[in-house]
Design an enzyme around this catalytic site. Sequence first.
Site, PDB file in Angstrom:
ATOM      1  CE  LYS A 111       6.687 -10.111  -3.688  1.00 35.42           C
ATOM      2  NZ  LYS A 111       7.440 -11.011  -4.743  1.00 35.42           N
ATOM      3  CE  LYS A 123       3.080 -10.665 -10.323  1.00 35.61           C
ATOM      4  NZ  LYS A 123       4.019 -10.136  -9.810  1.00 35.61           N
ATOM      5  CB  SER A 366      10.838  -2.732  -9.372  1.00 35.59           C
ATOM      6  OG  SER A 366      11.358  -3.535  -9.957  1.00 35.59           O
TER       7      SER A 366
END
Length: 433
Positions: A111, A123, A366
Amino acid sequence: MSAKTDPTQLSSFLSYVTPSPTSPWGTYLSQVDRVIPYLGHLGKWAETLKRPKRALIVDVPIEMDDGSVRHFEGFRVQHNLSRGPGKGGVRYHPDVTLEEVMALSAWMTVKCAAVNLPYGGAKGGIRVDPKQLSQKELEKMTRRYTSEIGIIIGPQRDIPAPDVNTNGQIMAWMMDTYSQNTGATATGVVTGKPIHLGGSLGRVKATGRGVFVTGREAARRLGLALDGARVAVQGFGNVGGSAAELFAQAGAKIVAAQDHTGTIYNDKGLDLAELVPYVKQVGGVGGFKGAEAMDGESFWDVNADILIPAALEGVISAERAARIKARLVLEGANGPTVPAADDILRDRGVLVVPDVICNAGGVTVSYFEWVQDFSSFFWTEDEINVRLDKIMVDALRRIWDTADLHKITLRTATFAVACERILTAREERGLYP
């Protein structure tokens, strides 16, 4: 297996070695295999994409309000750091596993590269039902987890963010814990923070906005007018709810919504002016008076032009893919479509805008937050949205050109663009020693 071996951890390890084809990690590996033919000489590095760089399993013990001590299992996985520090959310959910976190970290790698952000993928998560904890217990667990993974996170190493069942308050606790342990305030160690602690305007709705922007561009390509289009949304939180609001503002009708509390339908369109505050008040769409309740499985039979799966991974099975009536599927969630379902949707002429570009609005803002924290100079929400829209549209156009060139799906094209960037960085950096 020795008497001291945790069978849960052994199961997680075995699923990494021989994953189920429909599991999150198995789905990701299948997606990588499909893109290898389009990588040219970079294909020699493809094995890099199939192995996480680093996986950390931590014990998170806390003293509960009743004086007992409970242990929770936490994870942080850094999949690939070739293009920059790790970036990815932290989820609190009773079904969190190492394999799931591995897959989510890998999708973050793709991504970030797809929208050309200078990040790798990471993650994290804790296997817990946060609804069973008090606010004080939640804070204790968050702070202990942050201390345990503190050996691998940092503003230039790995930057967590909110995900399922985590929010700005949890990011504030994480930032404060890391700052206390390092002896200096480090606002850039997490994103998705409260505004007054270095958070960015536009962050909460950024993922949903990205879903809308990519959906708007895809609808144009299909010749599908948004004014009057019928939309079904699974998951009505920050992602699905925000996307639904933007589609409604563009003239679309949100005819169905589903989340963990129930499934609702209104053929004339749900009144979002009433539904959105209702969801905020009661925690879900179930019981909303402005619609009829329907069986959860019937959601996949709804007559809609656009379907937005914005909940958890693996919800679009092959059986459900054969029933979907929408012309356009916008993946607001990570990994909602299993590979077999992907093939069925392709053969049926249903256009899927994949998660690794469709929901990249969150990580893009972000990135804006991270940049603003380093400079201590903050942008307006209008500036944020303009920058976000440009990045999303430019990225999707590059991906669409690749899809047209090779006559491949948008998912494979997104992986082709992203993996070329990742593996070029890997090749140019070389191997050490």
